[in-house]
Design an enzyme around this catalytic site. Structure first.
Site, PDB file in Angstrom:
ATOM      1  N   ASP A   3     -33.056  35.932 -11.733  1.00  0.00           N
ATOM      2  CA  ASP A   3     -32.069  35.102 -12.432  1.00  0.00           C
ATOM      3  C   ASP A   3     -30.769  35.833 -12.739  1.00  0.00           C
ATOM      4  O   ASP A   3     -29.692  35.262 -12.647  1.00  0.00           O
ATOM      5  CB  ASP A   3     -32.649  34.582 -13.754  1.00  0.00           C
ATOM      6  CG  ASP A   3     -33.611  33.430 -13.553  1.00  0.00           C
ATOM      7  OD1 ASP A   3     -33.525  32.770 -12.504  1.00  0.00           O
ATOM      8  OD2 ASP A   3     -34.443  33.198 -14.443  1.00  0.00           O
TER       9      ASP A   3
ATOM     10  N   TYR B 129     -34.034  21.892 -11.334  1.00  0.00           N
ATOM     11  CA  TYR B 129     -33.237  21.498 -12.485  1.00  0.00           C
ATOM     12  C   TYR B 129     -32.578  20.143 -12.219  1.00  0.00           C
ATOM     13  O   TYR B 129     -32.366  19.734 -11.076  1.00  0.00           O
ATOM     14  CB  TYR B 129     -32.150  22.527 -12.754  1.00  0.00           C
ATOM     15  CG  TYR B 129     -32.589  23.770 -13.488  1.00  0.00           C
ATOM     16  CD1 TYR B 129     -33.929  24.140 -13.583  1.00  0.00           C
ATOM     17  CD2 TYR B 129     -31.646  24.607 -14.090  1.00  0.00           C
ATOM     18  CE1 TYR B 129     -34.317  25.281 -14.256  1.00  0.00           C
ATOM     19  CE2 TYR B 129     -32.025  25.757 -14.769  1.00  0.00           C
ATOM     20  CZ  TYR B 129     -33.356  26.094 -14.848  1.00  0.00           C
ATOM     21  OH  TYR B 129     -33.733  27.230 -15.518  1.00  0.00           O
TER      22      TYR B 129
END
Length: 470
Positions: free
Chosen positions: A149, A402
């Site tokens: 990330d 997402y």
């Protein structure tokens, strides 16, 4: 007429034409000298034109003097007014496709960035897709390990909506591994978070220039929405989290004008968890549907007023919309407390429609696959299980990820209400597939006043790539 007379006649005519030609040339020279000595105030052919140079628009004034062109660059005036964005949301009966970038399919042979966390935000004149790159391209050795990330190579970039995140059309926005962006009617504002986990910094850019910063206040991975922030009458609002992902953290609302922070307030939410809020303007307030990464399979709701007062709780509906989650039939719903014990979660969204709610969720209860949007009667205010509409966006065997919200401003649509829109990320590669990389593409849908048939607008890239076979 005898031959001699014919010769004399033709000769006289030719001589006359020659004399006329000489006179015209003399007059032309005299006029030219007079005009050129008139310092540009004489006869000319002027005009203002707009030209595009490789995605950049220039406005030019072209002054033509016979065979000579003078090009003068004119500074483009900035937008004069802030967007209002106090209108209500339009009532949506269904959601129609707005764009699909197909970035991973194109990236198998094109120069496309490895990305995650794409989102959409709109100005009065255009919508743009923002995304966090990994500083590498698909099908390249530097894509190895991009499942991570946070890294110093991650940057926020953008393209016009519908374009793939390619190196030729992408615009740099900010150095960031977490971000948000929005337009106030005059300029783009971006917030990019970068730096070490215990001392991360958020840099607020306005019009492409750093204007303000936010330092980590809890020392534990400062992060923000990964979707559009919200501007109302020139003031822009966004939500940030600092602290653990699996227990109580600290949450703040920020307010900025022209990129400079003019207000902030802590959110008191003991026992609840807020991350990655998906926000939109509605009737002069900011409404957010967020992610509880601690315990709740129901989603936190945050409503922000212009004075930074707020209400916080959970989506009341008796249908869970986070992932992972339990069976719908076993879920009761709560307006105030987290329900469930699944932990983890995924960024999602919802739209209030009066007391009803449109809510997006994965079709799978355990993994980020498939995607649907459902309308729940009275789901914003009551523990209702009354599902009155359902539209499939991605069928269940295909990967999703997402999802988040944004609105089309009235300047774009010429309507008296804000069109609700959402995007769905489609994650490909690690950890679910046999590749060395992780990236995503997206599908974008906008509300319309008609029902839209279910279908699957999935990613469709065939994996693995060549780089994965080496």
């Amino acid at each position: 007429m005898n031959p001699n007379q014919k010769i004399i006649t033709i000769g006289s005519a030719s001589l006359g034409i020659l004399i006329l030609n000489v006179i015209l040339h003399v007059v032309s020279i005299i006029v030219t000298v007079l005009v050129l000595n008139n310092n540009g105030t004489g006869l000319n052919c002027n005009g203002t034109i707009i030209r595009e140079y490789n995605e950049t628009v220039r406005v030019e004034r072209v002054i033509q003097w016979y065979n000579t062109n003078t090009i003068e660059y004119i500074e483009r005036p900035s937008n004069e007014y802030y967007m209002n964005n106090t209108e209500p949301l339009c009532e949506a009966q269904g959601f129609a496709p707005f764009s699909k970038d197909n970035g991973i399919r194109i990236g198998s042979r094109g120069h496309v960035f490895v990305i995650r966390e794409p989102f959409v935000s709109c100005s009065p004149s255009e919508c743009r897709t923002f995304f966090l790159t990994q500083g590498s391209l698909l099908n390249d050795k530097h894509s190895n390990g991009t499942v991570k990330d946070r890294s110093p190579y991650r940057t926020l970039m953008s393209v016009k909506i519908g374009q793939s995140p390619n190196v030729y059309q992408a615009r740099f926005e900010s150095v960031a591994w977490s971000a948000t962006a929005c337009h106030d009617g005059k300029k783009w504002m971006t917030v990019g978070v970068t730096g070490p986990d215990n001392q991360a910094v958020a840099v607020v850019n306005y019009g492409g220039v750093p204007v303000d910063i936010i330092n980590s206040w809890a020392g534990d991975i400062l992060r923000t929405q990964e979707s559009s922030c919200t501007c109302i009458k020139g003031d822009c609002y966004w939500v940030m989290t600092d602290g653990p992902a699996n227990r109580q953290a600290k949450y703040r609302i920020f307010k900025a004008k022209d990129g400079r922070i003019i207000g902030q307030t802590d959110i008191s939410f003991n026992g609840g968890h807020i991350e990655e809020c998906s926000c939109y303007p509605n009737e002069g307030k900011v409404e957010c549907v967020c992610r509880d990464n601690w315990t709740g399979t129901n989603r936190p709701i945050l409503v922000i007023s212009p004075d930074l007062s707020y209400t916080v709780g959970y989506l009341c509906a008796g249908i869970p919309t986070d992932t992972p989650r339990g069976e719908d039939s076993q879920f009761t719903g709560s307006c105030t407390s987290p329900l469930g014990n699944k932990g983890y979660g995924v960024k999602g969204f919802g739209f209030r429609q009066g007391t009803d709610v449109w809510a997006g969720r994965t079709i799978s209860r355990t993994s980020r696959s498939g995607f649907e949007i459902i309308k729940i009667r009275n789901g914003w205010t009551q523990n209702s299980k009354d599902q009155i509409r359902r539209q499939v966006i991605i069928d269940n065997p295909n990967w999703s990820g997402y999802s988040g919200s944004f609105t089309l401003p009235v300047e774009l649509t010429k309507k008296g209400c804000l069109v609700p829109c959402f995007w769905v990320e489609m994650i490909r590669g690690k950890p679910e597939e046999t590749t060395i990389w992780t990236s995503s593409s997206s599908i974008v849908m906008c509300g319309v006043d008609h029902k839209i048939a279910s279908w699957s607008w999935h990613d469709g890239a065939i994996l693995p790539f060549d780089i994965d076979k080496m």
